[in-house]
Enzyme design. Structure first.
Site, PDB file in Angstrom:
ATOM      1  N   GLU A 145       0.865  -1.184   0.000  1.00 23.10           N
ATOM      2  CA  GLU A 145       0.000   0.000   0.000  1.00 23.10           C
ATOM      3  C   GLU A 145       0.900   1.231   0.000  1.00 23.10           C
ATOM      4  O   GLU A 145       1.894   1.282   0.724  1.00 23.10           O
ATOM      5  CB  GLU A 145      -0.903   0.006   1.230  1.00 23.10           C
ATOM      6  CG  GLU A 145      -1.752   1.273   1.380  1.00 23.10           C
ATOM      7  CD  GLU A 145      -2.571   1.291   2.657  1.00 23.10           C
ATOM      8  OE1 GLU A 145      -2.870   2.401   3.143  1.00 23.10           O
ATOM      9  OE2 GLU A 145      -2.899   0.212   3.188  1.00 23.10           O
ATOM     10  N   GLU A 150      -2.926  11.701   2.836  1.00 23.99           N
ATOM     11  CA  GLU A 150      -3.739  11.113   3.899  1.00 23.99           C
ATOM     12  C   GLU A 150      -3.538  11.902   5.190  1.00 23.99           C
ATOM     13  O   GLU A 150      -2.426  12.322   5.513  1.00 23.99           O
ATOM     14  CB  GLU A 150      -3.361   9.647   4.138  1.00 23.99           C
ATOM     15  CG  GLU A 150      -4.254   8.957   5.153  1.00 23.99           C
ATOM     16  CD  GLU A 150      -3.884   7.511   5.381  1.00 23.99           C
ATOM     17  OE1 GLU A 150      -4.790   6.726   5.736  1.00 23.99           O
ATOM     18  OE2 GLU A 150      -2.704   7.162   5.209  1.00 23.99           O
TER      19      GLU A 150
END
Length: 328
Positions: A145, A150
């Site tokens: 990932e 974020e």
């Protein structure tokens, strides 16, 4: 050595010759990536699928399908504008589903590539957890990932993070990046799945500061040897012209020092990172935003806010000007 060099050419003169090569020739050897997708406005509907799934991060959201998102105006695409947002008008029942929101997954997947995200506005507000990331959705965390954008609860700056299976570790105190390494071990099965984040060096990279500045560009390069992330604020004079103008080819070697640099020193990139889909989503509360809600300076209870105060999410929207993916 080419045969036309005289046999009497000395080592010193050869070095002089090499040093005299014009810089433009050196730059011409930079790796060139050519655009394979230039996604704008309604083009996002063609490039992505809606994932109407249960939120794997336990957020207080109800991810809806494409027809529902369009009918409730949670997504909108026209011209060079694509909007993604949650419902901001409905008071929720405490025993009912979460607040309607959107999670997109790219129809294509990518290994070696460059991606540029031109974003004018990102979701902001207490309880928000927006993300733009790449992942192997069928073999997490062993397919890797790669989090590009974020954060939670308006806590900037941005952080770029890798999450992998065991055996991928970043060098401590490494050079080659503007950001600051937080943890070295990218293994998602330890450290409460924090991964190996790199904290950005500019407050304009996340949240209200990003939005007040008109947004900016996030760019990534993935190869077998490294992953890199760059960020330029909207008014940054150093943003490469090919990024700013969305040109048909790019040369990341000419972009300067990346904000985050993840080398293959102690991490076999091809082993830990499979072909990735791009994910764009907004969840609310959940494992991260909910757990640090009070620490972020947010009043009350995160789930109560989501249930009872829909207007708190008026600014919780993405506005994408474009997404461009380039391949070698």
């Amino acid at each position: 050595m080419h045969s036309y060099f005289p046999l009497a050419l000395t080592v010193l003169s050869l070095l002089t010759f090499v040093k005299s090569v014009p810089l433009c020739n050196v730059a011409a050897t930079s790796k060139i990536y050519k655009v394979s997708q230039d996604v704008k406005g309604a083009g996002f509907f063609d490039a992505f699928d809606f994932e109407a799934i249960q939120d794997p991060t336990n957020g207080r959201v109800n991810y809806v399908d494409g027809a529902t998102a369009k009918s409730k105006n949670l997504t909108f695409g026209a011209g060079d504008t694509f909007i993604l947002r949650p419902d901001s008008s409905t008071v929720l029942r405490a025993d009912g589903p979460g607040r309607d929101s959107v999670r997109l997954r790219s129809k294509k997947n990518y290994k070696e590539h460059v991606a540029v995200f031109d974003i004018r506005h990102m979701p902001q507000g207490c309880g928000t957890w927006p993300a733009v990331w790449e992942v192997d959705p069928f073999n997490w965390p062993f397919g890797g990932e790669f989090d590009i954008l974020e954060g939670v609860n308006d806590e900037g700056p941005n952080a770029a993070t890798l999450h992998t299976g065991p055996g991928c570790v970043m060098p401590a105190n490494r050079g080659g990046q503007l950001g600051t390494q937080v943890l070295e071990n990218c293994d998602a099965t330890i450290n409460s799945n924090i991964g190996c984040p790199v904290k950005f060096n500019t407050p304009q990279s996340y949240g209200p500061a990003f939005n007040q500045n008109g947004g900016g560009w996030y760019a990534v390069e993935r190869s077998s040897n490294f992953l890199k992330v760059w960020f330029w604020a909207r008014n940054d004079s150093s943003v490469p012209r090919e990024v700013k103008e969305g040109q048909g080819s790019v040369r990341p070697d000419t972009w300067g020092t990346p904000t985050a640099f993840f080398p293959d020193t102690n991490c076999n990139m091809d082993q830990h990172f499979a072909a990735h889909n791009i994910i764009i989503n907004l969840t609310l509360c959940g494992d991260w935003a909910g757990s640090v809600f009070g620490q972020s300076g947010c009043p009350g209870n995160c789930v109560d806010l989501v249930n009872n105060n829909p207007a708190a999410f008026n600014e919780a929207y993405f506005d994408f000007a474009a997404m461009r993916v380039y391949r070698p």
